[in-house]
Design an enzyme around this catalytic site. Structure first.
Site, mmCIF file in Angstrom:
data_model
loop_
_atom_site.group_PDB
_atom_site.id
_atom_site.type_symbol
_atom_site.label_atom_id
_atom_site.label_comp_id
_atom_site.label_asym_id
_atom_site.label_seq_id
_atom_site.Cartn_x
_atom_site.Cartn_y
_atom_site.Cartn_z
ATOM 1 N N THR A 20 -17.166 -1.263 4.169
ATOM 2 C CA THR A 20 -16.417 -1.414 5.416
ATOM 3 C C THR A 20 -15.472 -0.218 5.565
ATOM 4 O O THR A 20 -14.887 0.259 4.604
ATOM 5 C CB THR A 20 -15.614 -2.723 5.438
ATOM 6 O OG1 THR A 20 -14.534 -2.671 4.513
ATOM 7 C CG2 THR A 20 -16.514 -3.916 5.113
ATOM 8 N N VAL A 41 -26.923 2.784 1.894
ATOM 9 C CA VAL A 41 -25.530 2.519 2.256
ATOM 10 C C VAL A 41 -25.429 2.124 3.726
ATOM 11 O O VAL A 41 -25.928 2.830 4.611
ATOM 12 C CB VAL A 41 -24.638 3.745 1.985
ATOM 13 C CG1 VAL A 41 -23.187 3.432 2.348
ATOM 14 C CG2 VAL A 41 -24.727 4.147 0.513
ATOM 15 N N TYR A 175 2.331 -4.381 6.023
ATOM 16 C CA TYR A 175 1.138 -3.747 5.448
ATOM 17 C C TYR A 175 1.014 -4.099 3.967
ATOM 18 O O TYR A 175 -0.073 -4.480 3.493
ATOM 19 C CB TYR A 175 1.221 -2.230 5.608
ATOM 20 C CG TYR A 175 0.108 -1.504 4.884
ATOM 21 C CD1 TYR A 175 -1.192 -1.511 5.379
ATOM 22 C CD2 TYR A 175 0.357 -0.829 3.688
ATOM 23 C CE1 TYR A 175 -2.214 -0.861 4.707
ATOM 24 C CE2 TYR A 175 -0.668 -0.170 3.012
ATOM 25 C CZ TYR A 175 -1.943 -0.193 3.531
ATOM 26 O OH TYR A 175 -2.965 0.456 2.852
#
Length: 307
Positions: A20, A41, A175
């Site tokens: 991702t 991939v 975060y």
């Protein structure tokens, strides 16, 4: 086992691996390094043009690379089942949960579902994605879920009563919390897999400190000028480029000696260098916190990975 050599990786011939955020940053270099040793991939990205540019950049260095793009919007977990359904694979040998968003403006942002954007993208999206990928991972001889965390998560604190950071919002703190949640998920997933007797492994990695100025050019994905390179040299004493920051995740995918529940990071103070095994301690080892987070994540996404 021979010593791990980041420049001489073992063959990944015919392994199917989803990365991702494989279109840019550290994820791009994870994809490039895996493709260089024969892996098939899949680049998970919501931007088709950026994914195409990344695939072109990889193939310029690895002409035989076998690459594809999977449209993926981690900020909207409800869309991920249809994305996974579009994967034309009979198995998935590994998923590298690498994509992430880091905001620095003071205003809190939400997804269409009303979730705080960084928590939704970095944690909830990967949580749900792993759940939908479970049948493909289970179909592989030794599937792996590799979760990419962050050095900053080690000092973060989760408030189970305010996972969406609705109070006292600060972007850097939000975060760090989202990356802590992601890492706790990786460790809790492995505990649940082991308890259920699954062959799939869950491994956590973190990249240390990575700067664009220390990262080699990969046009058109990343261009580094000579001036940027020179200005970045002093930081190279403590930090590294994103090509090196990819090493822990790549080792977590390919090294046959890796075991579930492990944490891999850079050798030198956890900031730079070749990948090494790190102890799991402090908040990362809080099993009660991880279990409560899992329950909350199931409630928020409607998905229970491998459950």
């Amino acid at each position: 086992m021979p010593p791990w050599n980041v420049h001489r990786l073992p063959s990944a011939e015919d392994k199917n691996i989803l990365v991702t955020g494989g279109n840019a940053g550290i994820g791009y270099f994870v994809a490039e390094q895996l493709a260089s040793v024969g892996a098939v991939v899949v680049l998970g990205s919501r931007d088709a043009a950026k994914a195409a540019a990344a695939m072109a950049a990889i193939q310029s260095r690895v002409p035989a690379a076998r690459l594809s793009h999977l449209p993926l919007n981690l900020a909207e977990p409800a869309t991920l089942k249809s994305s996974v359904d579009a994967l034309e694979l009979d198995r998935l040998d590994a998923v590298v949960c690498n994509a992430g968003v880091s905001l620095d403006h003071p205003r809190r942002s939400e997804t269409q579902d009303g979730h705080e954007l960084m928590f939704a993208t970095n944690h909830l999206g990967h949580f749900a994605l792993t759940g939908w990928l479970a049948p493909l991972l289970s179909a592989a001889p030794a599937g792996r879920v590799v979760t990419t965390g962050s050095f900053v998560a080690k000092t973060a604190r989760l408030d189970l009563d305010d996972l969406q950071v609705t109070r006292d919002y600060q972007a850097k703190d939000a975060y760090a919390r989202s990356k802590l949640a992601q890492m706790l998920f990786g460790f809790e997933l492995d505990r649940r897999l082991r308890a259920a007797g699954h062959t799939v492994l869950s491994v956590v990695a973190h990249p240390g400190g990575a700067l664009d100025s220390l990262t080699p050019s990969r046009p058109p994905v990343h261009l580094r000028t000579a001036g940027q390179r020179l200005r970045g040299l002093p930081a190279g004493v403590l930090l590294q480029g994103k090509h090196s920051a990819a090493w822990p995740a790549v080792r977590a995918v390919l090294d046959p000696s890796v075991r579930g529940g492990q944490l891999w990071g850079p050798r030198m103070a956890g900031l730079r260098g070749k990948p090494r095994l790190e102890p799991v301690r402090g908040v990362l080892a809080d099993t009660a916190l991880a279990a409560h987070l899992w329950t909350a994540s199931v409630h928020l996404t409607g998905v229970d990975p491998f459950g």
